[in-house]
Design a protein around this motif. Structure first.
Motif, PDB file in Angstrom:
ATOM      1  N   TYR A 164       0.834  -1.205   0.000  1.00  0.00           N
ATOM      2  CA  TYR A 164       0.000   0.000   0.000  1.00  0.00           C
ATOM      3  C   TYR A 164       0.868   1.253   0.000  1.00  0.00           C
ATOM      4  O   TYR A 164       1.807   1.372   0.793  1.00  0.00           O
ATOM      5  CB  TYR A 164      -0.921   0.021   1.223  1.00  0.00           C
ATOM      6  CG  TYR A 164      -2.299  -0.549   0.927  1.00  0.00           C
ATOM      7  CD1 TYR A 164      -3.367   0.291   0.656  1.00  0.00           C
ATOM      8  CD2 TYR A 164      -2.516  -1.922   0.909  1.00  0.00           C
ATOM      9  CE1 TYR A 164      -4.630  -0.221   0.378  1.00  0.00           C
ATOM     10  CE2 TYR A 164      -3.764  -2.445   0.625  1.00  0.00           C
ATOM     11  CZ  TYR A 164      -4.815  -1.581   0.364  1.00  0.00           C
ATOM     12  OH  TYR A 164      -6.062  -2.086   0.083  1.00  0.00           O
ATOM     13  N   ILE A 165       0.524   2.172  -0.893  1.00  0.00           N
ATOM     14  CA  ILE A 165       1.154   3.492  -0.945  1.00  0.00           C
ATOM     15  C   ILE A 165       0.192   4.473  -0.287  1.00  0.00           C
ATOM     16  O   ILE A 165      -0.957   4.600  -0.722  1.00  0.00           O
ATOM     17  CB  ILE A 165       1.426   3.946  -2.397  1.00  0.00           C
ATOM     18  CG1 ILE A 165       2.013   2.802  -3.226  1.00  0.00           C
ATOM     19  CG2 ILE A 165       2.314   5.179  -2.406  1.00  0.00           C
ATOM     20  CD1 ILE A 165       3.346   2.306  -2.769  1.00  0.00           C
ATOM     21  N   ILE A 166       0.645   5.168   0.739  1.00  0.00           N
ATOM     22  CA  ILE A 166      -0.197   6.142   1.439  1.00  0.00           C
ATOM     23  C   ILE A 166       0.394   7.528   1.234  1.00  0.00           C
ATOM     24  O   ILE A 166       1.511   7.810   1.672  1.00  0.00           O
ATOM     25  CB  ILE A 166      -0.290   5.825   2.945  1.00  0.00           C
ATOM     26  CG1 ILE A 166      -0.829   4.399   3.147  1.00  0.00           C
ATOM     27  CG2 ILE A 166      -1.165   6.841   3.654  1.00  0.00           C
ATOM     28  CD1 ILE A 166      -0.840   3.949   4.588  1.00  0.00           C
ATOM     29  N   GLU A 167      -0.346   8.366   0.518  1.00  0.00           N
ATOM     30  CA  GLU A 167       0.124   9.725   0.236  1.00  0.00           C
ATOM     31  C   GLU A 167      -0.418  10.678   1.289  1.00  0.00           C
ATOM     32  O   GLU A 167      -1.627  10.743   1.526  1.00  0.00           O
ATOM     33  CB  GLU A 167      -0.328  10.166  -1.154  1.00  0.00           C
ATOM     34  CG  GLU A 167       0.161  11.558  -1.541  1.00  0.00           C
ATOM     35  CD  GLU A 167      -0.383  12.005  -2.890  1.00  0.00           C
ATOM     36  OE1 GLU A 167      -0.834  13.167  -2.994  1.00  0.00           O
ATOM     37  OE2 GLU A 167      -0.358  11.191  -3.850  1.00  0.00           O
ATOM     38  N   VAL A 168       0.486  11.425   1.917  1.00  0.00           N
ATOM     39  CA  VAL A 168       0.103  12.372   2.966  1.00  0.00           C
ATOM     40  C   VAL A 168       0.493  13.788   2.541  1.00  0.00           C
ATOM     41  O   VAL A 168       1.246  13.983   1.599  1.00  0.00           O
ATOM     42  CB  VAL A 168       0.768  12.019   4.312  1.00  0.00           C
ATOM     43  CG1 VAL A 168       0.425  10.591   4.712  1.00  0.00           C
ATOM     44  CG2 VAL A 168       2.276  12.205   4.258  1.00  0.00           C
ATOM     45  N   MET A 169      -0.010  14.775   3.254  1.00  0.00           N
ATOM     46  CA  MET A 169       0.302  16.164   2.938  1.00  0.00           C
ATOM     47  C   MET A 169       1.752  16.492   3.295  1.00  0.00           C
ATOM     48  O   MET A 169       2.373  15.829   4.113  1.00  0.00           O
ATOM     49  CB  MET A 169      -0.655  17.109   3.652  1.00  0.00           C
ATOM     50  CG  MET A 169      -2.040  17.147   3.025  1.00  0.00           C
ATOM     51  SD  MET A 169      -3.110  18.372   3.816  1.00  0.00           S
ATOM     52  CE  MET A 169      -4.497  18.368   2.671  1.00  0.00           C
ATOM     53  N   GLY A 170       2.254  17.557   2.685  1.00  0.00           N
ATOM     54  CA  GLY A 170       3.630  17.976   2.903  1.00  0.00           C
ATOM     55  C   GLY A 170       4.282  18.320   1.580  1.00  0.00           C
ATOM     56  O   GLY A 170       5.101  17.564   1.072  1.00  0.00           O
ATOM     57  N   ARG A 171       3.884  19.457   1.024  1.00  0.00           N
ATOM     58  CA  ARG A 171       4.380  19.830  -0.300  1.00  0.00           C
ATOM     59  C   ARG A 171       5.867  20.145  -0.269  1.00  0.00           C
ATOM     60  O   ARG A 171       6.618  19.752  -1.157  1.00  0.00           O
ATOM     61  CB  ARG A 171       3.593  21.038  -0.810  1.00  0.00           C
ATOM     62  CG  ARG A 171       3.862  21.382  -2.271  1.00  0.00           C
ATOM     63  CD  ARG A 171       2.835  22.383  -2.761  1.00  0.00           C
ATOM     64  NE  ARG A 171       1.480  21.869  -2.645  1.00  0.00           N
ATOM     65  CZ  ARG A 171       0.385  22.623  -2.662  1.00  0.00           C
ATOM     66  NH1 ARG A 171       0.493  23.930  -2.776  1.00  0.00           N
ATOM     67  NH2 ARG A 171      -0.806  22.077  -2.562  1.00  0.00           N
ATOM     68  N   HIS A 172       6.284  20.868   0.773  1.00  0.00           N
ATOM     69  CA  HIS A 172       7.694  21.242   0.871  1.00  0.00           C
ATOM     70  C   HIS A 172       8.340  20.698   2.140  1.00  0.00           C
ATOM     71  O   HIS A 172       9.537  20.889   2.347  1.00  0.00           O
ATOM     72  CB  HIS A 172       7.846  22.763   0.845  1.00  0.00           C
ATOM     73  CG  HIS A 172       7.230  23.404  -0.357  1.00  0.00           C
ATOM     74  ND1 HIS A 172       7.695  23.176  -1.641  1.00  0.00           N
ATOM     75  CD2 HIS A 172       6.176  24.239  -0.485  1.00  0.00           C
ATOM     76  CE1 HIS A 172       6.961  23.857  -2.504  1.00  0.00           C
ATOM     77  NE2 HIS A 172       6.030  24.511  -1.834  1.00  0.00           N
ATOM     78  N   ALA A 173       7.559  20.071   2.989  1.00  0.00           N
ATOM     79  CA  ALA A 173       8.079  19.575   4.264  1.00  0.00           C
ATOM     80  C   ALA A 173       7.593  18.152   4.496  1.00  0.00           C
ATOM     81  O   ALA A 173       6.414  17.854   4.330  1.00  0.00           O
ATOM     82  CB  ALA A 173       7.611  20.481   5.407  1.00  0.00           C
ATOM     83  N   GLY A 174       8.517  17.290   4.909  1.00  0.00           N
ATOM     84  CA  GLY A 174       8.179  15.883   5.068  1.00  0.00           C
ATOM     85  C   GLY A 174       7.942  15.423   6.488  1.00  0.00           C
ATOM     86  O   GLY A 174       7.923  14.220   6.757  1.00  0.00           O
ATOM     87  N   ASP A 175       7.726  16.356   7.422  1.00  0.00           N
ATOM     88  CA  ASP A 175       7.578  15.961   8.827  1.00  0.00           C
ATOM     89  C   ASP A 175       6.411  15.009   9.065  1.00  0.00           C
ATOM     90  O   ASP A 175       6.526  14.047   9.824  1.00  0.00           O
ATOM     91  CB  ASP A 175       7.405  17.204   9.701  1.00  0.00           C
ATOM     92  CG  ASP A 175       8.676  18.010   9.824  1.00  0.00           C
ATOM     93  OD1 ASP A 175       9.229  18.382   8.771  1.00  0.00           O
ATOM     94  OD2 ASP A 175       9.131  18.264  10.952  1.00  0.00           O
ATOM     95  N   LEU A 176       5.262  15.281   8.426  1.00  0.00           N
ATOM     96  CA  LEU A 176       4.111  14.400   8.612  1.00  0.00           C
ATOM     97  C   LEU A 176       4.415  12.993   8.110  1.00  0.00           C
ATOM     98  O   LEU A 176       4.114  12.001   8.782  1.00  0.00           O
ATOM     99  CB  LEU A 176       2.890  14.959   7.878  1.00  0.00           C
ATOM    100  CG  LEU A 176       2.127  16.085   8.564  1.00  0.00           C
ATOM    101  CD1 LEU A 176       1.040  16.618   7.649  1.00  0.00           C
ATOM    102  CD2 LEU A 176       1.508  15.611   9.879  1.00  0.00           C
TER     103      LEU A 176
END
Length: 319
Positions: A164-176
C-alpha cells in the motif's frame, strides 16, 4: 495598547480555535478589547471585523477548523490591498494584530508591521514547516490522524498481501510523512528533503519478500510527486500488487489533541503578552518546551529541515 485583533489565515489546522480562544480571553483579562477578523486578510480588506467577548469563544477549544474562517487573498499581496486593510484596522481603532497561520500569513503580518500596525504571528499549520518552533499548531493532530489511517490500512494490506502506498500532505516539508511513517511502522518513507532512489525501494521490498513478508506500507509526502505514480513504478519493476490511498484533507480536520490544545493556548496567550510589551514583527514558538519569539526576518531566513536522525532510525527499524 487596548484594542487587539486576531485572525486565522491560509490552510486551517486543528487547534486554531484554541489559539483564538486564548488570545481573546488573555486580552480581556488585561482589560483589552478584542476583535475577530473573519476570512483572513480578505476579510480585513473588506472590513469583516467584529468585537469578540468571553462568550464568543466558549465551547470552541475542542473544535477543529477555525471559527474565524480562513482564506487566501491575492489582493492583500498588493500595496493597495495592504493600505485598504490598514485603513479598516484604523477605522476600528485596532492597534495590534495576532495572526495565526503559516509562512504566507507571516509575510502578510510583516507587511502590516511595516505599515505601522503591531503584529505577532503564531504558527498554525499541519505541515510543521515554520522555523523558530519545534511544533506548529495542528501538526500533532494531523500526525495522529495519519497514524490511525495507517493502522487501518495495514489490516487490509495484510489480509490481501498487498503493498500500500499512502500519500500524505507535505508539499515542501516531510515531517508528517516522516513521523507517521516511523510511528506506523512503514517500510519506506519518501520525503521532499531526501533524494529518493527507486532502486533502493525495490531492493527493500525484495528483501522483505524473501524473508516471507506478505505486505508493505510506503508513506509518500505529496511534495515528491503522486503516490499513484510511485505505485505504477513499483508494479512495473516487480510482481507486487499495489494499492494507493491519498488521505487528502481528512488530515486537516478533527478535534485537536491535548498537545495541540495546550500548545495553541500557550502560544496565543504569549502573543498577547508580547503585543502588550510593545513587541511587533515577531513570531512566537515553542523550543525545548520553552516559549520563544523571533523576528519575522529571522524566520524567513531559516530553511525548514527534517530530523535526519529520525529518518535514519526509520530505515534501521524497517529492515
Amino acid at each position: 495598547m487596548r484594542r487587539i485583533a486576531v485572525l486565522t489565515s491560509g490552510g486551517d489546522s486543528p487547534g486554531m480555535n484554541a489559539a483564538v480562544r486564548a488570545v481573546v480571553r488573555k486580552a480581556i483579562y488585561h482589560d483589552c478589547k478584542v476583535f475577530g477578523v473573519y476570512r483572513g486578510y480578505a476579510g480585513m480588506i473588506e472590513g469583516d471585523i467584529k468585537e469578540l467577548h468571553l462568550g464568543s469563544v466558549g465551547d470552541i477549544i475542542h473544535r477543529g477548523g477555525t471559527m474565524l474562517h480562513s482564506s487566501r487573498s491575492e489582493e492583500f499581496k498588493t500595496a493597495e490591498g495592504q493600505l485598504k486593510a490598514v485603513e479598516q484596522l484604523k477605522k476600528h481603532g485596532i492597534e495590534g494584530v495576532i495572526v495565526v497561520g503559516g509562512d504566507g500569513s507571516y509575510r502578510g503580518a510583516q507587511k502590516l508591521s511595516e505599515h505601522g500596525i503591531a503584529t505577532v504571528g503564531a504558527p498554525g499549520t499541519i505541515d510543521n514547516d515554520i522555523p523558530g518552533t519545534d511544533f506548529t499548531i495542528g501538526f500533532d493532530t494531523a500526525l495522529n490522524t495519519i497514524i490511525q489511517s495507517i493502522d487501518k490500512i495495514r489490516d487490509t494490506a495484510s489480509s490481501h498481501e498487498r503493498t500500500y502506498i499512502i500519500e500524505v500532505m507535505g508539499r515542501h516539508a516531510g515531517d508528517l510523512a516522516l513521523l507517521s511513517g516511523l510511528a506506523g511502522g512503514a517500510e519506506t518513507i519518501l520525503l521532499p528533503e531526501i533524494e529518493n532512489n527507486m532502486g533502493d525501494i525495490i531492493d527493500r521490498l525484495d528483501r522483505g519478500a524473501k524473508r516471507g513478508k506478505k505486505h508493505s506500507i510506503i508513506v509518500v509526502a505529496e511534495g515528491i510527486g503522486s503516490g499513484v505514480d510511485v505505485a505504477k513504478d513499483i508494479e512495473k519493476r516487480t510482481n507486487l500488487e499495489t494499492r494507493v490511498t491519498v488521505l487528502g484533507h481528512i488530515q486537516r480536520g478533527g478535534s485537536p489533541t491535548g498537545f495541540d490544545r495546550v500548545l495553541a493556548s500557550r502560544l496565543g496567550a504569549y502573543a498577547v503578552d508580547l503585543l502588550l510589551e510593545g513587541k511587533s514583527g515577531v513570531a512566537v514558538g515553542l523550543e525545548k518546551h520553552q516559549l520563544v519569539h523571533y523576528p519575522f526576518e529571522e524566520i524567513f531566513s531559516k530553511p525548514h529541515q527534517i530530523d535526519k536522525q529520525i529518518y535514519e532510525l526509520s530505515g534501521q527499524l524497517s529492515i
